[in-house]
Design a protein around this motif. Structure first.
Motif, PDB file in Angstrom:
ATOM      1  N   LYS A 141       0.764  -1.179  -0.169  1.00 50.50           N
ATOM      2  CA  LYS A 141       0.044   0.139   0.075  1.00 50.50           C
ATOM      3  C   LYS A 141       0.951   1.306   0.001  1.00 50.50           C
ATOM      4  CE  LYS A 141      -3.885  -2.054   2.621  1.00 50.50           C
ATOM      5  NZ  LYS A 141      -4.523  -2.160   4.119  1.00 50.50           N
ATOM      6  N   LYS A 142       0.394   2.398  -0.422  1.00 52.67           N
ATOM      7  CA  LYS A 142       0.982   3.497  -0.534  1.00 52.67           C
ATOM      8  C   LYS A 142       0.930   4.203   0.796  1.00 52.67           C
ATOM      9  CE  LYS A 142       0.723   4.609  -5.432  1.00 52.67           C
ATOM     10  NZ  LYS A 142       0.178   5.612  -6.521  1.00 52.67           N
ATOM     11  N   ARG A 143       1.939   4.789   1.213  1.00 49.89           N
ATOM     12  CA  ARG A 143       1.900   5.872   2.512  1.00 49.89           C
ATOM     13  C   ARG A 143       1.811   7.332   1.771  1.00 49.89           C
ATOM     14  NH1 ARG A 143       5.974   3.930   6.552  1.00 49.89           N
ATOM     15  NH2 ARG A 143       4.520   2.518   6.882  1.00 49.89           N
ATOM     16  N   ILE A 144       0.763   7.843   2.079  1.00 46.37           N
ATOM     17  CA  ILE A 144       0.516   9.165   1.609  1.00 46.37           C
ATOM     18  C   ILE A 144      -0.051  10.005   3.036  1.00 46.37           C
ATOM     19  CG2 ILE A 144      -0.749  10.783   0.229  1.00 46.37           C
ATOM     20  CD1 ILE A 144       0.940   8.995  -1.248  1.00 46.37           C
ATOM     21  N   PRO A 145       0.942  10.813   3.742  1.00 49.24           N
ATOM     22  CA  PRO A 145       0.580  11.230   4.983  1.00 49.24           C
ATOM     23  C   PRO A 145      -0.879  12.181   4.498  1.00 49.24           C
ATOM     24  CG  PRO A 145       2.768  11.417   4.779  1.00 49.24           C
ATOM     25  CD  PRO A 145       2.157  10.823   3.450  1.00 49.24           C
ATOM     26  N   SER A 146      -1.051  12.997   3.713  1.00 52.69           N
ATOM     27  CA  SER A 146      -1.930  13.833   3.641  1.00 52.69           C
ATOM     28  C   SER A 146      -3.330  13.293   3.520  1.00 52.69           C
ATOM     29  CB  SER A 146      -1.865  14.585   1.954  1.00 52.69           C
ATOM     30  OG  SER A 146      -0.817  15.193   2.114  1.00 52.69           O
ATOM     31  N   ALA A 147      -3.376  11.987   3.102  1.00 55.45           N
ATOM     32  CA  ALA A 147      -4.573  11.268   3.007  1.00 55.45           C
ATOM     33  C   ALA A 147      -5.353  11.184   4.733  1.00 55.45           C
ATOM     34  CB  ALA A 147      -4.588   9.931   2.501  1.00 55.45           C
ATOM     35  N   SER A 148      -4.156  10.702   5.406  1.00 57.10           N
ATOM     36  CA  SER A 148      -4.746  10.402   6.925  1.00 57.10           C
ATOM     37  C   SER A 148      -4.953  11.747   7.508  1.00 57.10           C
ATOM     38  CB  SER A 148      -3.525   9.951   7.578  1.00 57.10           C
ATOM     39  OG  SER A 148      -2.976   8.627   7.050  1.00 57.10           O
ATOM     40  N   SER A 149      -4.164  12.688   7.328  1.00 58.16           N
ATOM     41  CA  SER A 149      -4.621  14.313   7.593  1.00 58.16           C
ATOM     42  C   SER A 149      -6.146  14.600   7.159  1.00 58.16           C
ATOM     43  CB  SER A 149      -3.726  15.272   7.312  1.00 58.16           C
ATOM     44  OG  SER A 149      -2.324  15.012   7.544  1.00 58.16           O
ATOM     45  N   PHE A 285      -0.290  18.778   9.988  1.00 58.72           N
ATOM     46  CA  PHE A 285      -1.484  19.540  10.197  1.00 58.72           C
ATOM     47  C   PHE A 285      -1.115  20.919  10.092  1.00 58.72           C
ATOM     48  CE2 PHE A 285      -3.254  15.870  12.913  1.00 58.72           C
ATOM     49  CZ  PHE A 285      -4.000  15.370  12.174  1.00 58.72           C
ATOM     50  N   GLY A 286       0.180  21.415  10.237  1.00 60.61           N
ATOM     51  CA  GLY A 286       0.345  22.757  10.185  1.00 60.61           C
ATOM     52  C   GLY A 286       0.067  23.221   8.612  1.00 60.61           C
ATOM     53  N   ARG A 287       0.868  22.444   7.812  1.00 63.71           N
ATOM     54  CA  ARG A 287       0.472  22.918   6.465  1.00 63.71           C
ATOM     55  C   ARG A 287      -0.773  22.810   6.011  1.00 63.71           C
ATOM     56  NH1 ARG A 287       2.265  18.922   1.430  1.00 63.71           N
ATOM     57  NH2 ARG A 287       2.515  20.501  -0.082  1.00 63.71           N
ATOM     58  N   PHE A 288      -1.663  21.904   6.540  1.00 73.05           N
ATOM     59  CA  PHE A 288      -3.101  21.895   6.078  1.00 73.05           C
ATOM     60  C   PHE A 288      -3.889  23.070   6.552  1.00 73.05           C
ATOM     61  CE2 PHE A 288      -2.803  17.553   4.738  1.00 73.05           C
ATOM     62  CZ  PHE A 288      -4.109  17.405   4.170  1.00 73.05           C
ATOM     63  N   LEU A 289      -3.301  23.499   8.063  1.00 72.27           N
ATOM     64  CA  LEU A 289      -4.225  24.583   8.662  1.00 72.27           C
ATOM     65  C   LEU A 289      -3.562  26.015   7.930  1.00 72.27           C
ATOM     66  CD1 LEU A 289      -3.671  23.669  12.383  1.00 72.27           C
ATOM     67  CD2 LEU A 289      -5.895  23.540  10.840  1.00 72.27           C
TER      68      LEU A 289
END
Length: 496
Positions: A141-149, A285-289
């Motif tokens: 499986k791919k590991r995409i941190p943005s998806a979890s966020s 989360f900082g990048r998302f916010l």
């Protein structure tokens, strides 16, 4: 970084680059079509389901139609405030991370193949023994941190939206022009409170759609959305008429369909990616916010303009609001077809920018803008003719039908403008130009809000004139950024 490249058009010429190829199904055309067509169908499925709700409710009466129109406007606009920034950011971030992941994976495979050849030369190992190892790697499986966020944030926002709308239904509807003595208040409250129970599912499913779009997979969201909305259409008449629940039945059917969509998407997503990141730092989360706040400013400006227009229509009475609701739903549903092109443009551009493939950036931007204009013209012709005959599907009230006939020219004529505005959004988001998208939209909103207050004195027509100017300014803002070759588009400048 600005680079000299004779293939790059300068400023405004990007809109005309290879225009004769706009409809050609070459590699780029096929890639856009594979993303845009399923995305457009998925994006229009929910408004179409709302149109079906509207058509069924219209058979009950004009008051119920107007009441549900206000409730749908409130729910949709609050949902946009909560989820639109998250979906847009998720699509870009996932596309960037996936592009980098693919590049790293390709480099790793090349290195492994080189090492395997050396090993074969020294040990005479059979090639077949290496295939199983390769298969295990490809199945990981791919590991995409943005998806979890995105899923965590979407879930939290969903519960917050549900709590806000259920607790504040009456004052929110009062802000929209439905006072305590209005006959619209009770059905509007019933519909809004019940439909708000589905907010967690709505926001979670939209967050997951953003992840799939980042992977350039728009078919999975389409299948899930169609399954949910078909369920909604089947349950509508059962709950509304067979069980006699009226507008409450329409809301219950819609909520059940949204939970079905989210379950399907989650099931497919856990097969594709690793949802649990190695550490909390990977969630970013900082990048998302940071970027989410910029797009929150933007979507609040968009939301306020449309919500204010609906509120002003409600203040003019149930007949005006009912007609405005029908025209607005058709206006948005058909315009969202162009958003399919915006999704394709965003996903492809985000990937191309991550790889610094500026030739593909310019080719993609040119193609989706040209296709957007073609689509807008086609929609204008279709609606100009179709709505003349289709208005009676929504209501039999003579007064409402008369106002709808007045709104038809505005709904039809603005389609090319709307299409370009939506596609420009996707282009800017694909370039991760979130700051410009936010600040330019705030300026557009300020002008449009002032115009709405002035034009509302001219009744139903005035509202649609103001909305036409609003969409024109949105399209111009997108045009200005690329045309002036500023921000991420500075590479269009030919340097020595």
């Amino acid at each position: 970084m600005a680079q000299k490249d004779d293939g790059h058009p300068c400023g405004i010429s990007i809109f005309f680059k290879d225009a004769r190829l706009a409809l050609k199904m070459d590699d780029l055309g096929v890639e856009i079509a594979k993303i845009a067509l399923p995305a457009a169908l998925a994006l229009t499925a929910d408004p179409i389901a709302s149109l079906v709700d509207t058509a069924f409710i219209g058979q009950i009466g004009a008051i119920e139609l107007a009441a549900v129109g206000v409730s749908i406007a409130v729910f949709n606009q609050v949902s946009r405030i909560a989820i639109f920034p998250l979906v847009s950011i998720t699509t870009s971030f996932v596309a960037e991370e996936d592009a980098v992941s693919d590049s790293s994976h390709e480099n790793l495979e090349m290195h492994e193949q080189t090492e395997d050849k050396k090993l074969l030369q020294h040990t005479n190992t059979k090639p077949e023994s290496l295939d199983s190892e390769s298969l295990v790697t490809s199945n990981q499986k791919k590991r995409i941190p943005s998806a979890s966020s995105a899923l965590i944030i979407g879930s939290v926002l969903g519960f917050l939206q549900a709590a806000f709308l259920i607790a504040g239904a009456k004052p929110v509807l009062g802000f929209m022009g439905i006072k305590s003595d209005s006959p619209m208040l009770q059905p509007a409250q019933q519909y809004l409170k019940l439909r708000s129970l589905g907010a967690p599912a709505v926001l979670l499913s939209l967050a997951m759609q953003g992840v799939f779009r980042g992977f350039k997979d728009t078919k999975t969201p389409l299948y899930a959305t169609v399954a949910g909305d078909v369920t909604n259409i089947i349950l509508d008449p059962i709950f509304m008429f067979v069980f006699g629940l009226g507008v409450s039945g329409a809301a219950i059917a819609h909520v059940m369909s949204q939970y079905l969509i989210s379950i399907i998407l989650f099931w497919r997503l856990i097969e594709k990616i690793e949802l649990v990141p190695p550490t909390s730092k990977h969630l970013q989360f900082g990048r998302f916010l940071k970027n989410g706040f910029l797009l929150l400013m933007r979507v609040m400006a968009v939301t306020f303009c449309v919500t204010l227009a609906a509120s002003m229509a409600a203040r003019q009475g149930s007949t005006t609001m009912a007609a405005f609701q029908v025209c607005l739903q058709v206006w948005l549903a058909t315009s969202l077809l162009a958003d399919g092109l915006a999704v394709a443009g965003q996903a492809i551009l985000a990937s191309a920018f991550a790889k610094m493939d500026y030739e593909k950036v310019t080719a993609t931007a040119s193609r989706v803008l040209q296709l957007g204009l073609v689509l807008g013209v086609a929609l204008a012709v279709f609606l100009g003719v179709g709505l003349q005959f289709g208005a009676k599907l929504f209501t039999k009230d003579v007064g409402v039908l008369h106002l709808i006939s007045i709104g038809i020219p505005f709904v039809a004529a603005t389609q090319p403008i709307n299409a370009l505005a939506f596609v420009f959004d996707g282009v800017n988001f694909g370039a991760s130009d979130f700051a410009y998208a936010a600040y330019s939209m705030v300026l557009v909103a300020v002008i449009s809000i002032l115009l709405l207050f002035i034009a509302s004195s001219h009744g139903f027509v005035g509202l649609w004139i103001a909305l036409t100017v609003y969409m024109s300014l949105r399209a111009f803002a997108g045009f200005w950024r690329i045309g002036t070759r500023t921000g991420p588009w500075c590479f269009l400048k030919v340097t020595s």
